[in-house]
Design a protein around this motif. Structure first.
Motif, PDB file in Angstrom:
ATOM      1  N   GLY A 318      17.823  13.423   6.023  1.00 48.18           N
ATOM      2  CA  GLY A 318      18.472  13.325   4.717  1.00 48.18           C
ATOM      3  C   GLY A 318      17.585  13.870   3.610  1.00 48.18           C
ATOM      4  N   ILE A 319      16.929  14.981   3.902  1.00 45.87           N
ATOM      5  CA  ILE A 319      15.996  15.554   2.918  1.00 45.87           C
ATOM      6  C   ILE A 319      16.175  17.074   2.878  1.00 45.87           C
ATOM      7  CG2 ILE A 319      13.989  16.054   4.401  1.00 45.87           C
ATOM      8  CD1 ILE A 319      12.298  14.539   2.363  1.00 45.87           C
ATOM      9  N   THR A 320      15.948  17.661   1.725  1.00 49.26           N
ATOM     10  CA  THR A 320      15.960  19.123   1.651  1.00 49.26           C
ATOM     11  C   THR A 320      14.566  19.567   1.262  1.00 49.26           C
ATOM     12  OG1 THR A 320      18.199  18.967   0.816  1.00 49.26           O
ATOM     13  CG2 THR A 320      17.124  21.111   0.598  1.00 49.26           C
ATOM     14  N   LEU A 321      13.943  20.308   2.131  1.00 45.31           N
ATOM     15  CA  LEU A 321      12.575  20.751   1.824  1.00 45.31           C
ATOM     16  C   LEU A 321      12.595  21.752   0.676  1.00 45.31           C
ATOM     17  CD1 LEU A 321      10.926  21.346   5.334  1.00 45.31           C
ATOM     18  CD2 LEU A 321      10.568  19.425   3.784  1.00 45.31           C
ATOM     19  N   ALA A 324       8.414  25.897  -0.986  1.00 42.05           N
ATOM     20  CA  ALA A 324       7.024  25.981  -0.506  1.00 42.05           C
ATOM     21  C   ALA A 324       6.847  25.169   0.775  1.00 42.05           C
ATOM     22  CB  ALA A 324       6.077  25.469  -1.583  1.00 42.05           C
ATOM     23  N   GLN A 325       7.558  24.066   0.855  1.00 47.30           N
ATOM     24  CA  GLN A 325       7.445  23.239   2.072  1.00 47.30           C
ATOM     25  C   GLN A 325       8.035  23.990   3.274  1.00 47.30           C
ATOM     26  OE1 GLN A 325       9.439  19.810   0.242  1.00 47.30           O
ATOM     27  NE2 GLN A 325       7.639  18.566   0.767  1.00 47.30           N
ATOM     28  N   ARG A 326       9.180  24.648   3.052  1.00 47.25           N
ATOM     29  CA  ARG A 326       9.800  25.430   4.147  1.00 47.25           C
ATOM     30  C   ARG A 326       8.874  26.563   4.572  1.00 47.25           C
ATOM     31  NH1 ARG A 326      15.473  24.504   5.252  1.00 47.25           N
ATOM     32  NH2 ARG A 326      15.625  26.094   6.870  1.00 47.25           N
ATOM     33  N   GLY A 342      -2.442  20.387  -1.543  1.00 47.13           N
ATOM     34  CA  GLY A 342      -1.663  19.953  -2.708  1.00 47.13           C
ATOM     35  C   GLY A 342      -2.163  18.598  -3.147  1.00 47.13           C
ATOM     36  N   GLY A 343      -1.838  18.237  -4.396  1.00 44.67           N
ATOM     37  CA  GLY A 343      -2.274  16.953  -4.950  1.00 44.67           C
ATOM     38  C   GLY A 343      -1.410  15.819  -4.426  1.00 44.67           C
ATOM     39  N   PRO A 344      -1.621  14.620  -4.971  1.00 51.40           N
ATOM     40  CA  PRO A 344      -0.855  13.473  -4.495  1.00 51.40           C
ATOM     41  C   PRO A 344       0.636  13.626  -4.810  1.00 51.40           C
ATOM     42  CG  PRO A 344      -2.129  12.906  -6.453  1.00 51.40           C
ATOM     43  CD  PRO A 344      -2.575  14.261  -6.029  1.00 51.40           C
ATOM     44  N   GLY A 345       1.456  13.193  -3.880  1.00 50.37           N
ATOM     45  CA  GLY A 345       2.903  13.177  -4.106  1.00 50.37           C
ATOM     46  C   GLY A 345       3.561  14.547  -4.094  1.00 50.37           C
ATOM     47  N   THR A 346       2.853  15.578  -3.605  1.00 50.98           N
ATOM     48  CA  THR A 346       3.447  16.918  -3.611  1.00 50.98           C
ATOM     49  C   THR A 346       4.160  17.220  -2.291  1.00 50.98           C
ATOM     50  OG1 THR A 346       1.307  17.811  -2.936  1.00 50.98           O
ATOM     51  CG2 THR A 346       1.839  17.928  -5.286  1.00 50.98           C
ATOM     52  N   GLY A 347       4.273  16.219  -1.441  1.00 51.98           N
ATOM     53  CA  GLY A 347       5.081  16.383  -0.240  1.00 51.98           C
ATOM     54  C   GLY A 347       4.340  16.951   0.963  1.00 51.98           C
ATOM     55  N   LYS A 348       3.058  16.740   1.045  1.00 54.35           N
ATOM     56  CA  LYS A 348       2.296  17.240   2.211  1.00 54.35           C
ATOM     57  C   LYS A 348       2.746  16.523   3.491  1.00 54.35           C
ATOM     58  CE  LYS A 348      -1.782  16.218   0.460  1.00 54.35           C
ATOM     59  NZ  LYS A 348      -1.387  15.684  -0.834  1.00 54.35           N
ATOM     60  N   THR A 349       2.840  15.185   3.376  1.00 58.63           N
ATOM     61  CA  THR A 349       3.164  14.414   4.576  1.00 58.63           C
ATOM     62  C   THR A 349       4.572  14.750   5.079  1.00 58.63           C
ATOM     63  OG1 THR A 349       1.799  12.686   3.628  1.00 58.63           O
ATOM     64  CG2 THR A 349       3.118  12.076   5.515  1.00 58.63           C
ATOM     65  N   VAL A 350       5.494  14.874   4.136  1.00 61.38           N
ATOM     66  CA  VAL A 350       6.859  15.240   4.538  1.00 61.38           C
ATOM     67  C   VAL A 350       6.833  16.603   5.232  1.00 61.38           C
ATOM     68  CG1 VAL A 350       9.096  15.931   3.583  1.00 61.38           C
ATOM     69  CG2 VAL A 350       8.009  13.808   2.809  1.00 61.38           C
ATOM     70  N   ALA A 678      -5.840   4.891  -5.543  1.00 59.68           N
ATOM     71  CA  ALA A 678      -5.059   3.687  -5.883  1.00 59.68           C
ATOM     72  C   ALA A 678      -3.583   3.862  -5.589  1.00 59.68           C
ATOM     73  CB  ALA A 678      -5.254   3.366  -7.354  1.00 59.68           C
ATOM     74  N   LYS A 679      -2.958   2.817  -5.064  1.00 59.25           N
ATOM     75  CA  LYS A 679      -1.525   2.860  -4.759  1.00 59.25           C
ATOM     76  C   LYS A 679      -0.690   2.167  -5.833  1.00 59.25           C
ATOM     77  CE  LYS A 679      -0.828   5.415  -1.614  1.00 59.25           C
ATOM     78  NZ  LYS A 679      -0.326   6.591  -2.075  1.00 59.25           N
ATOM     79  N   GLN A 680      -1.227   1.034  -6.377  1.00 61.54           N
ATOM     80  CA  GLN A 680      -0.415   0.277  -7.345  1.00 61.54           C
ATOM     81  C   GLN A 680      -0.981   0.292  -8.755  1.00 61.54           C
ATOM     82  OE1 GLN A 680      -0.062  -3.766  -5.964  1.00 61.54           O
ATOM     83  NE2 GLN A 680       0.571  -3.106  -3.943  1.00 61.54           N
TER      84      GLN A 680
HETATM   85  N1  LIG Z   1      11.521  17.995  -0.527  1.00 59.21           N
HETATM   86  C1  LIG Z   1      11.512  16.752  -0.992  1.00 59.21           C
HETATM   87  N2  LIG Z   1      12.583  16.251  -1.616  1.00 59.21           N
HETATM   88  C2  LIG Z   1      12.595  14.998  -2.103  1.00 59.21           C
HETATM   89  N3  LIG Z   1      11.594  14.132  -1.996  1.00 59.21           N
HETATM   90  C3  LIG Z   1      10.491  14.563  -1.382  1.00 59.21           C
HETATM   91  C4  LIG Z   1      10.368  15.886  -0.855  1.00 59.21           C
HETATM   92  N4  LIG Z   1       9.140  16.031  -0.312  1.00 59.21           N
HETATM   93  C5  LIG Z   1       8.524  14.850  -0.506  1.00 59.21           C
HETATM   94  N5  LIG Z   1       9.308  13.986  -1.119  1.00 59.21           N
HETATM   95  C6  LIG Z   1       8.984  12.599  -1.506  1.00 59.21           C
HETATM   96  O1  LIG Z   1       7.876  12.604  -2.375  1.00 59.21           O
HETATM   97  C7  LIG Z   1       6.997  11.548  -2.097  1.00 59.21           C
HETATM   98  C8  LIG Z   1       5.614  12.102  -1.765  1.00 59.21           C
HETATM   99  O2  LIG Z   1       5.654  12.872  -0.572  1.00 59.21           O
HETATM  100  P1  LIG Z   1       4.481  12.881   0.492  1.00 59.21           P
HETATM  101  O3  LIG Z   1       4.089  11.495   0.812  1.00 59.21           O
HETATM  102  O4  LIG Z   1       4.890  13.790   1.577  1.00 59.21           O
HETATM  103  O5  LIG Z   1       3.375  13.577  -0.402  1.00 59.21           O
HETATM  104  P2  LIG Z   1       1.823  13.734  -0.108  1.00 59.21           P
HETATM  105  O6  LIG Z   1       1.448  15.060  -0.669  1.00 59.21           O
HETATM  106  O7  LIG Z   1       1.575  13.513   1.311  1.00 59.21           O
HETATM  107  O8  LIG Z   1       1.246  12.585  -1.024  1.00 59.21           O
HETATM  108  P3  LIG Z   1      -0.106  11.765  -0.902  1.00 59.21           P
HETATM  109  O9  LIG Z   1      -1.175  12.790  -0.855  1.00 59.21           O
HETATM  110  O10 LIG Z   1      -0.087  10.981  -2.178  1.00 59.21           O
HETATM  111  O11 LIG Z   1       0.046  10.941   0.329  1.00 59.21           O
HETATM  112  C9  LIG Z   1       7.613  10.774  -0.946  1.00 59.21           C
HETATM  113  O12 LIG Z   1       8.325   9.696  -1.466  1.00 59.21           O
HETATM  114  C10 LIG Z   1       8.552  11.774  -0.305  1.00 59.21           C
HETATM  115  O13 LIG Z   1       9.647  11.159   0.315  1.00 59.21           O
END
Ligand SMILES: Nc1ncnc2c1ncn2[C@@H]1O[C@H](COP(=O)(O)OP(=O)(O)OP(=O)(O)O)[C@@H](O)[C@H]1O
Length: 717
Positions: A318-321, A324-326, A342-350, A678-680
């Motif tokens: 249920g996600i659309t990459l 850059a992720q694709r 990439g920095g925090p929250g930029t979608g590396k893990t996804v 930090a997470k919270q």
């Molecule tokens: N293509 C996308 N569309 C919508 N949400 C996304 C997408 N990619 C990532 N996210 C959401 O953004 C948030 C951060 O993604 P992710 O954990 O992959 O980033 P990260 O770079 O690994 O972050 P960190 O380094 O902080 O762990 C998550 O809630 C994830 O579900």
């Protein structure tokens, strides 16, 4: 100075490190024992000593002899010999046997032990087997005594004798006489400075080539500890000359010899000659060569199917990459080596999950890893499949700190078609070498990390250099997916990374508390951890991590640890202490070196759950580990830790001082690294000026390394 000769009657105190002792001595021709204190290992009861020192009056213990040096004499009187043998120093001899031996051999007992051990069987209760045990133990004891005597007669404390004897056995004296500098390279716990002290005391010349060689190697080692892989020749010559108090010309000549004999390596780059220690040269050249080979030889993948596989995976998740992720997923299919940053929250893990899905679909066998246990655990939870530390992937076994042993290498490589490593910014050049050595030919290799974090603690800036080389495909993710309201920390991390003042107004999750005075900052941190955060429902040990830019000063790691220990885990009779009183039951502690035998690694955090007779039991997330008395110095308090040590970890709440006294460490990437742990919630305390200094300072010291140049295949001469 006065001298005092006598026989040791009893040991009153011996320190843990065996470098301080108090004992009772019966002076020769007297019967009344006196107290002696000295900075040397405790002698044996019954030993005859020749001491030099002064009589002093101690306010509590009265008159005592403060010994500056201690020479052990072989016992000569029958009584002295009996007492010495009865002390338990020699295996197989107790008081009864000792009495029988002196009754039989009199003042020639030690001579019999030394030269005619077969005659021991003449004594009742000693058979051939026991005689052999006694003989071996006596030989060992006399070797050790000889080394101690040798060191002490040259003005060196005998405290090092045990380590030296343990390593060289009977050859120890020969090594000491011939080249004491070997100790620095070969004996655990003896570095260049101690070896140099011993050598100079033994009369070695200051310009002895062995001394210059050891000094140059030491200076290079120090360099590696500050993050460099190599050093310009002039800098090395200057540093070594300063360290050794020697002439720069002599150093240069010695250095040329070391290079000629291949003990050190050189490389010429842009008009500068760089000098490498052997291991780092090998590591750097091999990392470059192996990365190139992996790039060229990856097993082909089916990219047509891949597009369909990504689509199907997106639908399932249920996600659309994002584009850059694709692109990253496609690149992982196309290339043998890929960097995803990439920095925090930029979608590396996804993105990693996308890569996993697509590559697994093609039947590739995939291994996931990270440099620390905590990072591996997080990766595993996020991806829903097993992830391990790099050390575990490589099956680390015992081995010395500098040269760990890994069961996985080029002969027994990892069983994988794809290796994906998270938190890659933390990997230094040697770990990268050991890792790549075990990645089999044809395997894909994906490095994921945030290149703006602090570099690894060890030598090299591997991730940065690989990116800088421009020879490896790099996908940079910059779009932040987390909602601003959802995480003010992520938003502020990105602001800090651009040098902008963080938003400290809109949410209590990111606070900056202005406190002018450094002592007041330290006190405020203690109050926060001891009262305010627990009242807000946070466990001050498990949920809160205090991070500091430096070790020293009022807001440094060491002082904060002392204050936090006193506030959070105060000394009570119910909390026995270990490690000379520095640690106690209930403390939060950190392991400070890689201990492959115990399976605990530098930076691991645990809690002391047992403390008894100097032994500690520490609970780590993966299980309990027992520390013997002599091993406790591998642990330090961890209520507060340096930002460097926090790399790769995450905590619910981070508390950090920002004060002018830490000026040299106030850097943007250090603040960025701390905040992204930090997470919270984040609470910074200090002055606006210090915060602004950190934001403005984006000059990171360049580490000497030629990895990028090697990857580019530049001719280095
Ligand atoms: N293509 C996308 N569309 C919508 N949400 C996304 C997408 N990619 C990532 N996210 C959401 O953004 C948030 C951060 O993604 P992710 O954990 O992959 O980033 P990260 O770079 O690994 O972050 P960190 O380094 O902080 O762990 C998550 O809630 C994830 O579900």
């Amino acid at each position: 100075m006065q001298s005092l000769t006598g026989t040791v009657e009893s040991i009153v105190y011996r320190s843990d490190g065996d470098d301080f002792t108090v004992f009772r001595l019966v002076p020769a021709r007297e019967n009344v024992p006196v107290s002696v204190v000295g900075n040397f290992p405790a002698p044996l009861v019954g030993e005859e000593l020749d001491l030099t020192g002064d009589w002093v009056e101690h306010s509590r213990f009265g008159r005592q002899f403060k010994a500056a040096s201690c020479r052990r004499l072989a016992p000569t009187t029958v009584k002295g010999i009996e007492r010495f043998l009865a002390s338990g120093a020699i295996k197989g001899i107790g008081p009864a046997t000792a009495a029988r031996m002196v009754a039989r051999f009199g003042d020639r007992t030690l001579e019999m032990l030394e030269n005619y051990p077969h005659r021991l069987t003449e004594i009742e209760g000693i058979g051939a087997k026991k005689a052999a045990v006694i003989r071996a133990s006596f030989a060992e004891h006399s070797d050790l005594r000889e080394i101690m005597l040798f060191l002490e007669t040259h003005g060196v404390t005998g405290a090092y004798a045990g380590r030296i004897y343990k390593h060289y056995g009977a050859a120890a004296l020969a090594v000491l006489k011939e080249n004491p500098y070997r100790l620095a390279a070969e004996v655990d716990g003896i570095g260049f400075r101690i070896a140099d002290h011993i050598a100079l005391a033994l009369g070695h010349d200051k310009s002895d080539p062995a001394r210059l060689t050891a000094g140059i190697e030491y200076a290079l080692l120090q360099t590696a500890q500050t993050g460099h892989c190599c050093l310009p020749e002039e800098v090395l010559v200057q540093e070594s000359a300063k360290l050794l108090g020697a002439d720069a010309i002599d150093i240069a000549v010695c250095l040329a010899g070391l290079v000629r004999d291949n003990n050190l390596h050189t490389e010429d780059s842009q008009g500068t000659t760089l000098i490498y220690p052997g291991l780092l040269y090998h590591a750097e050249t091999q990392v470059a060569a192996r990365l190139k080979r992996l790039q060229e030889r990856a097993f082909p993948a089916e990219s047509g199917d891949a597009v369909r596989a990504v689509d199907a995976w997106e639908e399932r998740e249920g996600i659309t990459l994002a584009a850059a992720q694709r692109e990253a997923v496609a690149a992982a299919l196309r290339h043998g080596v890929l960097v995803l940053t990439g920095g925090p929250g930029t979608g590396k893990t996804v993105t990693v999950k996308g890569i996993l899905a697509v590559l697994a679909e093609q039947g590739f066998k995939i291994l996931l890893g990270a440099p620390t246990g905590r990072a591996a655990k997080r990766l595993s939870e996020a991806c829903g499949r097993e992830a391990a530390t790099i050390h575990r992937l490589l099956e680390a076994t015992g081995g010395r700190e500098g040269a760990p042993q890994f069961l996985r290498d080029e002969r027994t490589p990892l069983d994988a078609d794809v290796v994906i490593i998270d938190e890659a910014s933390m990997i230094d050049i040697t770990l990268m070498y050991y890792l790549l050595r075990a990645v089999p030919e044809g395997c894909r290799f994906v490095l994921v990390g945030d290149v703006d974090q602090l570099p690894a603690v060890g030598p090299g800036s591997v991730l940065k250099d690989i990116i800088r080389s421009g020879t490896v495909p790099v996908v940079r993710l910059s779009e932040v997916f987390r909602q601003a309201g959802e995480s003010v920390i992520v938003v502020n991390a990105h602001r800090i990374n651009r040098g902008l003042f963080p938003d400290t107004r809109s949410s209590a999750d990111f606070q900056f508390r202005e406190v002018a005075d450094e002592a007041a900052v330290a006190a405020a941190i203690v109050r926060l951890c001891g009262e305010e955060l627990p009242a807000a429902g946070l466990d001050p040990l498990a949920d809160v991590q205090v991070l500091s830019p430096m070790h020293r000063q009022q807001c440094g790691v060491e002082n904060l640890n002392r204050l936090l220990q006193a506030a959070l885990n105060p000394s009570t009779p119910a909390r026995p202490s270990v490690g000379g009183g520095a640690l106690r039951l209930g403390d939060k502690v950190m392991q400070t070196r890689n201990n492959y035998g115990k399976g605990v690694f530098n930076g691991d955090i645990g809690y002391i759950v047992g403390a008894d007779s100097g032994i500690a039991l520490v609970r780590y997330p993966d299980g309990d580990v027992l520390y013997e008395k002599a091993e406790i110095d591998e642990l330090i308090l961890a209520y507060a830790m340096s930002v460097h040590k926090s790399q790769g970890s995450e905590y619910p709440a981070v508390v950090m001082p920002l004060v002018a006294g830490h000026y040299i460490m106030l850097q943007r990437n250090l603040l960025y690294t701390a905040v992204t742990r930090a997470k919270q919630s984040v609470i910074l305390l200090g002055t606006k000026a210090a915060l602004n200094t950190a934001l403005a300072n984006d000059r990171t010291r360049r580490r000497y390394s030629l990895l990028a140049e090697r990857l580019r295949g530049e001719s280095l001469c």
